[in-house]
Scaffold this motif. Structure first.
Motif, mmCIF file in Angstrom:
data_model
loop_
_atom_site.group_PDB
_atom_site.id
_atom_site.type_symbol
_atom_site.label_atom_id
_atom_site.label_comp_id
_atom_site.label_asym_id
_atom_site.label_seq_id
_atom_site.Cartn_x
_atom_site.Cartn_y
_atom_site.Cartn_z
ATOM 1 N N ALA A 121 0.847 -1.184 0.000
ATOM 2 C CA ALA A 121 0.000 0.000 0.000
ATOM 3 C C ALA A 121 0.886 1.240 0.000
ATOM 4 C CB ALA A 121 -0.905 -0.015 1.221
ATOM 5 N N PRO A 122 0.370 2.381 -0.432
ATOM 6 C CA PRO A 122 1.171 3.612 -0.464
ATOM 7 C C PRO A 122 1.767 3.937 0.903
ATOM 8 C CG PRO A 122 -0.862 3.921 -1.672
ATOM 9 C CD PRO A 122 -0.973 2.585 -0.998
ATOM 10 N N GLY A 123 3.063 4.168 0.915
ATOM 11 C CA GLY A 123 3.730 4.536 2.155
ATOM 12 C C GLY A 123 4.017 3.391 3.091
ATOM 13 N N LYS A 124 3.726 2.166 2.655
ATOM 14 C CA LYS A 124 3.944 0.992 3.516
ATOM 15 C C LYS A 124 4.885 0.007 2.846
ATOM 16 C CE LYS A 124 -0.480 1.224 5.956
ATOM 17 N NZ LYS A 124 -1.650 0.445 6.414
ATOM 18 N N GLY A 125 5.396 -0.918 3.631
ATOM 19 C CA GLY A 125 6.285 -1.931 3.107
ATOM 20 C C GLY A 125 5.524 -3.056 2.431
ATOM 21 N N ARG A 126 6.268 -3.940 1.797
ATOM 22 C CA ARG A 126 5.658 -5.078 1.113
ATOM 23 C C ARG A 126 5.188 -6.085 2.150
ATOM 24 N NH1 ARG A 126 8.250 -6.862 -4.485
ATOM 25 N NH2 ARG A 126 8.007 -4.581 -4.612
ATOM 26 N N GLU A 127 3.927 -6.483 2.019
ATOM 27 C CA GLU A 127 3.272 -7.319 3.018
ATOM 28 C C GLU A 127 2.907 -8.667 2.419
ATOM 29 O OE1 GLU A 127 -0.827 -7.076 5.738
ATOM 30 O OE2 GLU A 127 -0.631 -5.936 3.880
ATOM 31 N N PHE A 128 3.206 -9.734 3.153
ATOM 32 C CA PHE A 128 2.819 -11.071 2.728
ATOM 33 C C PHE A 128 1.306 -11.213 2.736
ATOM 34 C CE2 PHE A 128 2.842 -15.566 2.244
ATOM 35 C CZ PHE A 128 1.917 -16.074 3.146
ATOM 36 N N VAL A 129 0.781 -11.897 1.702
ATOM 37 C CA VAL A 129 -0.655 -12.149 1.619
ATOM 38 C C VAL A 129 -0.945 -13.645 1.691
ATOM 39 C CG1 VAL A 129 -2.729 -11.929 0.206
ATOM 40 C CG2 VAL A 129 -1.056 -10.055 0.276
ATOM 41 N N ALA A 130 -0.335 -14.410 0.779
ATOM 42 C CA ALA A 130 -0.622 -15.849 0.727
ATOM 43 C C ALA A 130 0.495 -16.563 -0.019
ATOM 44 C CB ALA A 130 -1.961 -16.116 0.044
ATOM 45 N N ALA A 131 0.635 -17.860 0.259
ATOM 46 C CA ALA A 131 1.632 -18.678 -0.427
ATOM 47 C C ALA A 131 1.080 -20.079 -0.644
ATOM 48 C CB ALA A 131 2.929 -18.738 0.370
ATOM 49 N N ILE A 132 1.617 -20.750 -1.670
ATOM 50 C CA ILE A 132 1.165 -22.092 -1.995
ATOM 51 C C ILE A 132 2.339 -22.918 -2.484
ATOM 52 C CG2 ILE A 132 0.530 -21.393 -4.354
ATOM 53 C CD1 ILE A 132 -1.847 -23.361 -4.145
ATOM 54 N N GLY A 133 2.396 -24.175 -2.073
ATOM 55 C CA GLY A 133 3.448 -25.067 -2.502
ATOM 56 C C GLY A 133 3.202 -25.609 -3.903
ATOM 57 N N TRP A 134 4.157 -26.388 -4.391
ATOM 58 C CA TRP A 134 4.112 -26.867 -5.770
ATOM 59 C C TRP A 134 2.878 -27.723 -6.052
ATOM 60 C CZ3 TRP A 134 5.240 -26.508 -10.594
ATOM 61 C CH2 TRP A 134 5.208 -27.627 -11.423
ATOM 62 N N THR A 135 2.514 -28.595 -5.132
ATOM 63 C CA THR A 135 1.396 -29.515 -5.356
ATOM 64 C C THR A 135 0.035 -28.896 -5.046
ATOM 65 O OG1 THR A 135 1.525 -30.389 -3.116
ATOM 66 C CG2 THR A 135 2.867 -31.483 -4.797
ATOM 67 N N GLY A 136 0.043 -27.668 -4.610
ATOM 68 C CA GLY A 136 -1.220 -27.032 -4.254
ATOM 69 C C GLY A 136 -1.519 -27.110 -2.776
ATOM 70 N N GLY A 137 -0.664 -27.787 -2.044
ATOM 71 C CA GLY A 137 -0.826 -27.834 -0.602
ATOM 72 C C GLY A 137 0.044 -26.766 0.038
ATOM 73 N N ARG A 138 0.339 -26.963 1.306
ATOM 74 C CA ARG A 138 1.163 -26.002 2.042
ATOM 75 C C ARG A 138 0.622 -24.594 1.851
ATOM 76 N NH1 ARG A 138 7.312 -26.592 1.010
ATOM 77 N NH2 ARG A 138 7.391 -25.559 3.031
ATOM 78 N N LEU A 139 -0.636 -24.396 2.144
ATOM 79 C CA LEU A 139 -1.244 -23.082 2.020
ATOM 80 C C LEU A 139 -0.919 -22.256 3.248
ATOM 81 C CD1 LEU A 139 -4.750 -24.167 0.675
ATOM 82 C CD2 LEU A 139 -2.724 -23.512 -0.636
ATOM 83 N N ASN A 140 -0.676 -20.996 3.020
ATOM 84 C CA ASN A 140 -0.305 -20.100 4.101
ATOM 85 C C ASN A 140 -0.925 -18.738 3.815
ATOM 86 O OD1 ASN A 140 0.958 -18.821 6.248
ATOM 87 N ND2 ASN A 140 2.933 -19.801 5.870
ATOM 88 N N TYR A 141 -1.581 -18.166 4.816
ATOM 89 C CA TYR A 141 -2.262 -16.885 4.637
ATOM 90 C C TYR A 141 -1.900 -15.916 5.749
ATOM 91 C CZ TYR A 141 -5.383 -19.374 1.424
ATOM 92 O OH TYR A 141 -5.897 -20.110 0.386
ATOM 93 N N ALA A 142 -1.863 -14.662 5.394
ATOM 94 C CA ALA A 142 -1.756 -13.627 6.416
ATOM 95 C C ALA A 142 -3.058 -13.606 7.221
ATOM 96 C CB ALA A 142 -1.524 -12.269 5.763
ATOM 97 N N ASP A 143 -2.942 -13.288 8.482
ATOM 98 C CA ASP A 143 -4.131 -13.262 9.337
ATOM 99 C C ASP A 143 -5.177 -12.275 8.813
ATOM 100 O OD1 ASP A 143 -2.343 -13.708 12.496
ATOM 101 O OD2 ASP A 143 -3.044 -15.162 11.005
ATOM 102 N N SER A 144 -4.719 -11.216 8.197
ATOM 103 C CA SER A 144 -5.626 -10.165 7.739
ATOM 104 C C SER A 144 -6.513 -10.604 6.580
ATOM 105 C CB SER A 144 -4.833 -8.916 7.339
ATOM 106 O OG SER A 144 -3.902 -9.238 6.317
ATOM 107 N N VAL A 145 -6.144 -11.676 5.900
ATOM 108 C CA VAL A 145 -6.928 -12.130 4.735
ATOM 109 C C VAL A 145 -7.501 -13.527 4.920
ATOM 110 C CG1 VAL A 145 -5.461 -10.722 3.252
ATOM 111 C CG2 VAL A 145 -5.025 -13.182 3.423
ATOM 112 N N LYS A 146 -7.141 -14.190 6.003
ATOM 113 C CA LYS A 146 -7.585 -15.554 6.225
ATOM 114 C C LYS A 146 -9.102 -15.607 6.270
ATOM 115 C CE LYS A 146 -4.704 -17.647 8.752
ATOM 116 N NZ LYS A 146 -3.899 -18.103 9.920
ATOM 117 N N GLY A 147 -9.684 -16.547 5.537
ATOM 118 C CA GLY A 147 -11.126 -16.688 5.476
ATOM 119 C C GLY A 147 -11.779 -15.863 4.378
ATOM 120 N N ARG A 148 -11.013 -14.940 3.794
ATOM 121 C CA ARG A 148 -11.559 -14.099 2.723
ATOM 122 C C ARG A 148 -10.864 -14.352 1.391
ATOM 123 N NH1 ARG A 148 -10.876 -8.753 2.913
ATOM 124 N NH2 ARG A 148 -8.950 -8.841 4.149
ATOM 125 N N PHE A 149 -9.567 -14.643 1.438
ATOM 126 C CA PHE A 149 -8.786 -14.862 0.229
ATOM 127 C C PHE A 149 -8.452 -16.340 0.102
ATOM 128 C CE2 PHE A 149 -6.575 -10.428 -0.095
ATOM 129 C CZ PHE A 149 -7.810 -9.804 0.010
#
Length: 122
Positions: free
Chosen positions: A39-67
């Motif tokens: 966002a403007p004036g802010k640093g780069r923030e993690f949102v989500a990540a996914i492993g090669w097989t589609g597992g190992r899902l990881n979400y930032a708390d701020s987007v969990k349940g929505r993204f």
């Protein structure tokens, strides 16, 4: 390696968008993918990540349940489905590829897309 992000735009609060990130060029036997935002004036923030097989899902708390992050390895594309968007989700969204690493830190990723703007109005 080229990463092409698309799908951003202007949406009202409560709305949805789906971002896509197409990977082309050099191929790897496996790789992790992540989404970050800035966002403007802010640093780069993690949102989500996914492993090669589609597992190992990881979400930032701020987007969990929505993204939801997903990928199609046949199409070499990763997606970010964003629902129930809020004004604080407004940012430039970047996709990233990690050849050997997977995680929540931007420095763990090797290649980056150009970013796509997401603007959520209240």
């Amino acid at each position: 390696v080229q990463l092409q992000a698309s799908g951003g735009g202007l949406v009202q609060a409560g709305g949805s968008l789906r971002l896509s990130c197409a990977v082309s060029g050099r191929t790897f036997s496996s790789y992790a993918m992540g989404w970050f935002r800035q966002a403007p004036g802010k640093g780069r923030e993690f949102v989500a990540a996914i492993g090669w097989t589609g597992g190992r899902l990881n979400y930032a708390d701020s987007v969990k349940g929505r993204f939801t992050i997903s990928r199609d390895n046949v199409k070499n594309t990763v997606y970010l489905q964003m629902n129930s968007l809020k004004p604080e989700d407004t940012a430039v969204y970047y996709c990233a590829l990690g050849v050997k690493n997977y995680g929540r830190s931007w420095h763990q990723y090797d290649y980056w897309g150009q970013g796509t703007q997401v603007t959520v109005s209240s």
